[in-house]
Design a protein around this motif. Structure first.
Motif, mmCIF file in Angstrom:
data_model
loop_
_atom_site.group_PDB
_atom_site.id
_atom_site.type_symbol
_atom_site.label_atom_id
_atom_site.label_comp_id
_atom_site.label_asym_id
_atom_site.label_seq_id
_atom_site.Cartn_x
_atom_site.Cartn_y
_atom_site.Cartn_z
ATOM 1 N N LEU A 109 0.833 -1.204 0.000
ATOM 2 C CA LEU A 109 0.000 0.000 0.000
ATOM 3 C C LEU A 109 0.871 1.258 0.000
ATOM 4 O O LEU A 109 0.603 2.203 -0.754
ATOM 5 N N ALA A 110 1.910 1.285 0.817
ATOM 6 C CA ALA A 110 2.804 2.448 0.874
ATOM 7 C C ALA A 110 3.501 2.670 -0.465
ATOM 8 O O ALA A 110 3.620 3.813 -0.932
ATOM 9 N N ILE A 111 3.942 1.585 -1.089
ATOM 10 C CA ILE A 111 4.587 1.718 -2.406
ATOM 11 C C ILE A 111 3.597 2.275 -3.420
ATOM 12 O O ILE A 111 3.937 3.142 -4.238
ATOM 13 N N GLY A 112 2.356 1.808 -3.367
ATOM 14 C CA GLY A 112 1.330 2.315 -4.290
ATOM 15 C C GLY A 112 1.047 3.784 -4.084
ATOM 16 O O GLY A 112 0.896 4.542 -5.050
ATOM 17 N N VAL A 113 0.977 4.210 -2.831
ATOM 18 C CA VAL A 113 0.713 5.620 -2.538
ATOM 19 C C VAL A 113 1.878 6.484 -3.010
ATOM 20 O O VAL A 113 1.682 7.518 -3.672
ATOM 21 N N VAL A 114 3.102 6.067 -2.712
ATOM 22 C CA VAL A 114 4.280 6.834 -3.140
ATOM 23 C C VAL A 114 4.358 6.866 -4.659
ATOM 24 O O VAL A 114 4.623 7.917 -5.255
ATOM 25 N N ALA A 115 4.112 5.715 -5.301
ATOM 26 C CA ALA A 115 4.168 5.665 -6.765
ATOM 27 C C ALA A 115 3.116 6.592 -7.377
ATOM 28 O O ALA A 115 3.382 7.273 -8.370
ATOM 29 N N GLY A 116 1.926 6.621 -6.767
ATOM 30 C CA GLY A 116 0.874 7.513 -7.265
ATOM 31 C C GLY A 116 1.242 8.975 -7.127
ATOM 32 O O GLY A 116 0.921 9.800 -7.983
ATOM 33 N N ARG A 117 1.934 9.303 -6.066
ATOM 34 C CA ARG A 117 2.304 10.713 -5.831
ATOM 35 C C ARG A 117 3.422 11.185 -6.740
ATOM 36 O O ARG A 117 3.518 12.378 -7.026
ATOM 37 N N ILE A 118 4.270 10.275 -7.137
ATOM 38 C CA ILE A 118 5.368 10.706 -8.020
ATOM 39 C C ILE A 118 5.001 10.547 -9.489
ATOM 40 O O ILE A 118 5.830 10.758 -10.361
ATOM 41 N N GLY A 119 3.749 10.178 -9.759
ATOM 42 C CA GLY A 119 3.267 10.130 -11.130
ATOM 43 C C GLY A 119 3.518 8.822 -11.852
ATOM 44 O O GLY A 119 3.462 8.781 -13.072
ATOM 45 N N ALA A 120 3.816 7.757 -11.144
ATOM 46 C CA ALA A 120 4.019 6.456 -11.784
ATOM 47 C C ALA A 120 2.686 5.955 -12.342
ATOM 48 O O ALA A 120 1.620 6.342 -11.868
ATOM 49 N N PRO A 121 2.743 5.086 -13.335
ATOM 50 C CA PRO A 121 1.500 4.619 -13.966
ATOM 51 C C PRO A 121 0.724 3.587 -13.127
ATOM 52 O O PRO A 121 -0.196 2.968 -13.635
ATOM 53 N N ILE A 122 1.063 3.432 -11.874
ATOM 54 C CA ILE A 122 0.356 2.491 -11.003
ATOM 55 C C ILE A 122 -0.690 3.264 -10.210
ATOM 56 O O ILE A 122 -0.352 4.119 -9.395
ATOM 57 N N PRO A 123 -1.975 2.992 -10.440
ATOM 58 C CA PRO A 123 -3.000 3.699 -9.665
ATOM 59 C C PRO A 123 -2.992 3.216 -8.207
ATOM 60 O O PRO A 123 -2.842 2.024 -7.947
ATOM 61 N N PRO A 124 -3.140 4.143 -7.264
ATOM 62 C CA PRO A 124 -3.148 3.742 -5.849
ATOM 63 C C PRO A 124 -4.246 2.737 -5.518
ATOM 64 O O PRO A 124 -4.071 1.907 -4.644
ATOM 65 N N THR A 125 -5.349 2.783 -6.256
ATOM 66 C CA THR A 125 -6.424 1.814 -5.985
ATOM 67 C C THR A 125 -5.990 0.397 -6.347
ATOM 68 O O THR A 125 -6.397 -0.567 -5.700
ATOM 69 N N ALA A 126 -5.157 0.259 -7.376
ATOM 70 C CA ALA A 126 -4.639 -1.068 -7.737
ATOM 71 C C ALA A 126 -3.732 -1.597 -6.623
ATOM 72 O O ALA A 126 -3.805 -2.767 -6.245
ATOM 73 N N ALA A 127 -2.879 -0.722 -6.109
ATOM 74 C CA ALA A 127 -2.002 -1.129 -4.999
ATOM 75 C C ALA A 127 -2.825 -1.499 -3.772
ATOM 76 O O ALA A 127 -2.522 -2.474 -3.072
ATOM 77 N N ALA A 128 -3.882 -0.732 -3.506
ATOM 78 C CA ALA A 128 -4.746 -1.040 -2.365
ATOM 79 C C ALA A 128 -5.423 -2.390 -2.560
ATOM 80 O O ALA A 128 -5.541 -3.187 -1.614
ATOM 81 N N GLY A 129 -5.857 -2.680 -3.775
ATOM 82 C CA GLY A 129 -6.478 -3.972 -4.064
ATOM 83 C C GLY A 129 -5.514 -5.130 -3.851
ATOM 84 O O GLY A 129 -5.874 -6.155 -3.261
ATOM 85 N N VAL A 130 -4.286 -4.963 -4.331
ATOM 86 C CA VAL A 130 -3.266 -6.000 -4.141
ATOM 87 C C VAL A 130 -2.971 -6.166 -2.652
ATOM 88 O O VAL A 130 -2.847 -7.292 -2.153
ATOM 89 N N ALA A 131 -2.888 -5.054 -1.939
ATOM 90 C CA ALA A 131 -2.621 -5.121 -0.495
ATOM 91 C C ALA A 131 -3.732 -5.875 0.233
ATOM 92 O O ALA A 131 -3.453 -6.704 1.111
ATOM 93 N N VAL A 132 -4.965 -5.618 -0.133
ATOM 94 C CA VAL A 132 -6.097 -6.312 0.506
ATOM 95 C C VAL A 132 -6.023 -7.813 0.231
ATOM 96 O O VAL A 132 -6.236 -8.638 1.131
ATOM 97 N N VAL A 133 -5.707 -8.186 -1.001
ATOM 98 C CA VAL A 133 -5.596 -9.611 -1.348
ATOM 99 C C VAL A 133 -4.459 -10.262 -0.559
ATOM 100 O O VAL A 133 -4.617 -11.362 -0.016
ATOM 101 N N VAL A 134 -3.307 -9.594 -0.479
ATOM 102 C CA VAL A 134 -2.161 -10.136 0.261
ATOM 103 C C VAL A 134 -2.512 -10.331 1.733
ATOM 104 O O VAL A 134 -2.221 -11.374 2.322
ATOM 105 N N VAL A 135 -3.166 -9.344 2.327
ATOM 106 C CA VAL A 135 -3.552 -9.456 3.742
ATOM 107 C C VAL A 135 -4.583 -10.565 3.932
ATOM 108 O O VAL A 135 -4.486 -11.366 4.869
#
Length: 152
Positions: free
Chosen positions: A24-50
């Protein structure tokens, strides 16, 4: 066979939260620096992992068993791959108890059995009360000492 204290499930669940939080933290940081990874995708992956980690913690608890036998310590564990281990007391070098910060918070301890003859052959029995861990440590030390004298 003896099972672990049920509070160990909570310790394992907390362990499952860590990789989810990192993702989740990587997704948020990536979203803030303009990476093509949407934070919602990272949140979804984080939920699945947990969710997978939580499920694994409950299954792991149901499987984990150990027994102090006359000639060896016997353990059964594993979620995807079931592992049955028999540690002859004559191979035991020393036995420790360990309590990390999460274990201390939950009132738990682990017993670590160090064996002779091969690298990485340490056995850890998690999820014990401190009193049970101390009793088990002393019993295993006694059995290892007795087996050493029997072998001579």
């Amino acid at each position: 066979m003896e099972s672990l204290n049920s509070r160990v499930r909570l310790a394992w669940v907390v362990g499952a939260l860590v990789p989810g939080a990192v993702i989740l933290a990587i997704g948020v940081v990536a979203g803030r620096i303009g990476a093509p990874i949407p934070p919602t995708a990272a949140a979804g992956v984080a939920v699945v992992v947990v969710a997978l980690g939580v499920a694994a913690a409950f299954v792991r608890y149901r499987v984990w068993r150990f027994e102090v036998r006359d000639d060896s310590l016997y353990l059964v564990r594993g979620v995807l791959t079931r592992v049955d281990t028999s540690v002859p007391y004559v191979r035991v070098q020393h036995v420790d108890t360990r309590r990390g910060p999460i274990e201390r918070t939950l009132g738990l301890a682990s017993v670590v059995v160090y064996t002779a003859g091969s690298r990485g052959a340490d056995i850890t029995i998690p999820g014990l009360t401190p009193a049970r861990a101390s009793d088990l440590r002393e019993r295993l030390r006694e059995l290892a000492t007795e087996s050493e004298f029997d072998a001579v």
